[in-house]
Design a protein around this motif. Structure first.
Motif, short mmCIF file in Angstrom:
data_model
loop_
_atom_site.label_atom_id
_atom_site.label_comp_id
_atom_site.label_asym_id
_atom_site.label_seq_id
_atom_site.Cartn_x
_atom_site.Cartn_y
_atom_site.Cartn_z
N CYS A 4 157.53 104.45 40.55
CA CYS A 4 156.65 103.34 40.81
C CYS A 4 156.31 103.37 42.23
CB CYS A 4 157.43 101.98 40.49
SG CYS A 4 158.00 101.76 38.72
N ILE A 5 157.34 103.32 43.08
CA ILE A 5 156.92 103.35 44.47
C ILE A 5 156.09 104.35 45.16
CG2 ILE A 5 159.02 104.40 45.28
CD1 ILE A 5 157.27 101.50 46.91
N VAL A 6 156.22 105.44 44.50
CA VAL A 6 155.41 106.98 44.92
C VAL A 6 153.75 106.61 44.33
CG1 VAL A 6 155.09 109.28 44.44
CG2 VAL A 6 157.38 108.56 44.94
N LYS A 7 153.78 106.11 43.22
CA LYS A 7 152.55 105.74 42.89
C LYS A 7 151.90 104.58 43.64
CE LYS A 7 149.92 104.52 38.76
NZ LYS A 7 149.79 104.23 37.16
N LEU A 52 152.57 103.66 46.80
CA LEU A 52 152.03 104.09 48.13
C LEU A 52 150.89 105.07 48.39
CD1 LEU A 52 155.61 104.38 49.89
CD2 LEU A 52 153.95 102.57 49.93
N GLN A 53 150.65 105.59 47.09
CA GLN A 53 149.24 106.46 47.23
C GLN A 53 148.04 105.74 47.26
OE1 GLN A 53 149.36 108.48 43.55
NE2 GLN A 53 150.60 110.22 44.49
N SER A 54 148.21 104.31 47.31
CA SER A 54 146.92 103.75 47.49
C SER A 54 147.24 102.31 48.55
CB SER A 54 146.40 102.90 46.22
OG SER A 54 147.51 102.05 45.69
N SER A 55 148.56 102.49 49.13
CA SER A 55 148.86 101.23 50.05
C SER A 55 149.92 101.76 51.02
CB SER A 55 149.37 100.29 49.17
OG SER A 55 149.82 99.07 50.12
N LYS A 56 149.83 101.33 52.14
CA LYS A 56 150.85 101.62 53.30
C LYS A 56 151.80 100.38 53.54
CE LYS A 56 148.42 105.46 54.21
NZ LYS A 56 147.26 105.38 53.20
N GLU A 69 151.93 104.45 59.13
CA GLU A 69 150.24 104.35 59.09
C GLU A 69 149.59 105.63 58.41
OE1 GLU A 69 146.92 102.94 60.15
OE2 GLU A 69 148.72 102.15 60.66
N THR A 70 150.34 106.68 58.47
CA THR A 70 149.51 107.85 57.71
C THR A 70 150.58 108.22 56.67
OG1 THR A 70 150.62 109.41 59.62
CG2 THR A 70 148.39 108.49 59.86
N HIS A 71 151.82 108.58 56.73
CA HIS A 71 152.77 109.11 55.89
C HIS A 71 153.88 108.14 55.33
CE1 HIS A 71 150.67 112.95 56.33
NE2 HIS A 71 151.07 113.02 57.76
N PRO A 72 153.53 107.29 54.37
CA PRO A 72 154.61 106.16 54.06
C PRO A 72 155.45 106.88 53.11
CG PRO A 72 152.56 105.75 52.74
CD PRO A 72 152.16 107.02 53.96
N LEU A 73 155.47 107.85 52.54
CA LEU A 73 156.35 108.61 51.69
C LEU A 73 157.64 109.08 52.54
CD1 LEU A 73 154.04 110.39 48.81
CD2 LEU A 73 155.34 108.14 48.70
N MET A 133 155.29 114.12 51.11
CA MET A 133 154.48 113.61 52.11
C MET A 133 152.97 114.55 51.96
SD MET A 133 156.16 112.72 55.67
CE MET A 133 156.90 114.45 55.79
N THR A 134 153.25 115.99 51.76
CA THR A 134 152.05 116.92 51.83
C THR A 134 151.73 117.45 50.31
OG1 THR A 134 153.51 118.85 52.25
CG2 THR A 134 152.72 117.14 54.13
#
Length: 243
Positions: A46-49, A51-55, A66-70, A220-221
């Motif tokens: 749930c959280i990985v999906k 954070l792909q569209s929100s920070k 700011e750039t890598h929330p995961l 992250m990558t």
């Protein structure tokens, strides 16, 4: 009446639901994952999906990164074991659901001609409840790596020229908890490079800090890409060592 009697310790599950239910899917935590910045917990998927569209944290709206929330996600094994212990049959049902999912997409192992093919059964969920040694690395989720030399290099050491070789076996399968510092020590040993000579390990042209785990790098990558995850290594230059 004894305040510690069995009757006084009974707890209704609905009273603790707010603490063990994911606010994104409204279900009990599965693969509980916590945001380190605000300590709010969610299901991993749930959280990985999200954070792909929100920070921002979906619960308190705090900016995670700011750039890598995961990067600021951590598996919460203690919370997950608590949930499995408190909710009857949740662990069994989740194992059964995953087994059925993997069985429908079973991995067929290669066999010799004339023999029947065998479907490799995926490992069951590992928790402290059903696996007393579940905290050990051998029970962790595994990740496949490809360690490539970035480019040929030479470096002076005590009057000798040390040449950076390619690993004979560049494909590695290891725990997702392995750190970049662990990979560097492995490179020193496998390539017979003096420990005084520093390595750098890169993913997508970015140098990875020593304390970063492979799971963090993957999230992250490399999330959504095909495996193995490719990491590059090189000698650290003097300028890099200074910085």
């Amino acid at each position: 009446m004894n305040p510690f009697s069995e009757e006084s310790l009974k707890i209704r599950i609905r009273d603790i639901n707010p603490h063990i239910v994911c606010s994104l899917c409204a279900g009990y935590f599965i693969d509980a994952t916590t945001i380190t910045e605000c300590l709010h917990t969610f299901c991993k998927s749930c959280i990985v999906k999200y954070l792909q569209s929100s920070k921002h944290c979906p619960q308190c709206n705090l900016k995670v990164h700011e750039t890598h929330p995961l990067f600021h996600l951590r598996a919460d094994r203690t919370m997950q074991d608590i949930v499995y212990k408190l909710v009857p049959h949740l662990l069994d049902n989740e194992e059964k659901r995953r087994e059925e999912f993997n069985k429908a997409r079973g991995v067929v192992t290669p066999t010799k001609p004339g023999k029947k093919t065998e479907v490799q059964a995926p490992p069951k969920l590992s928790t402290v409840i059903n696996t007393p040694d579940g905290h050990k690395y051998c029970h962790d989720e595994q990740i496949c790596l490809c360690l490539e030399r970035l480019h040929p290099q030479e470096q002076d050491f005590c009057g000798q020229r040390i040449f950076l070789r390619q690993l004979e076996k560049k494909f590695v399968r290891c725990s997702i908890r392995v750190l970049i510092s662990h990979l560097k020590r492995m490179l020193h040993r496998k390539l017979a490079v003096p420990s005084e000579i520093e390595f750098e390990i890169l993913c997508n042209d970015e140098v990875q800090p020593e304390e970063t785990s492979l799971k963090q790098i993957y999230l992250m990558t490399w999330y959504g890409k095909e495996t193995p995850m490719v990491l590059f290594y090189r000698f650290a230059t003097e300028e890099d060592s200074i910085t």
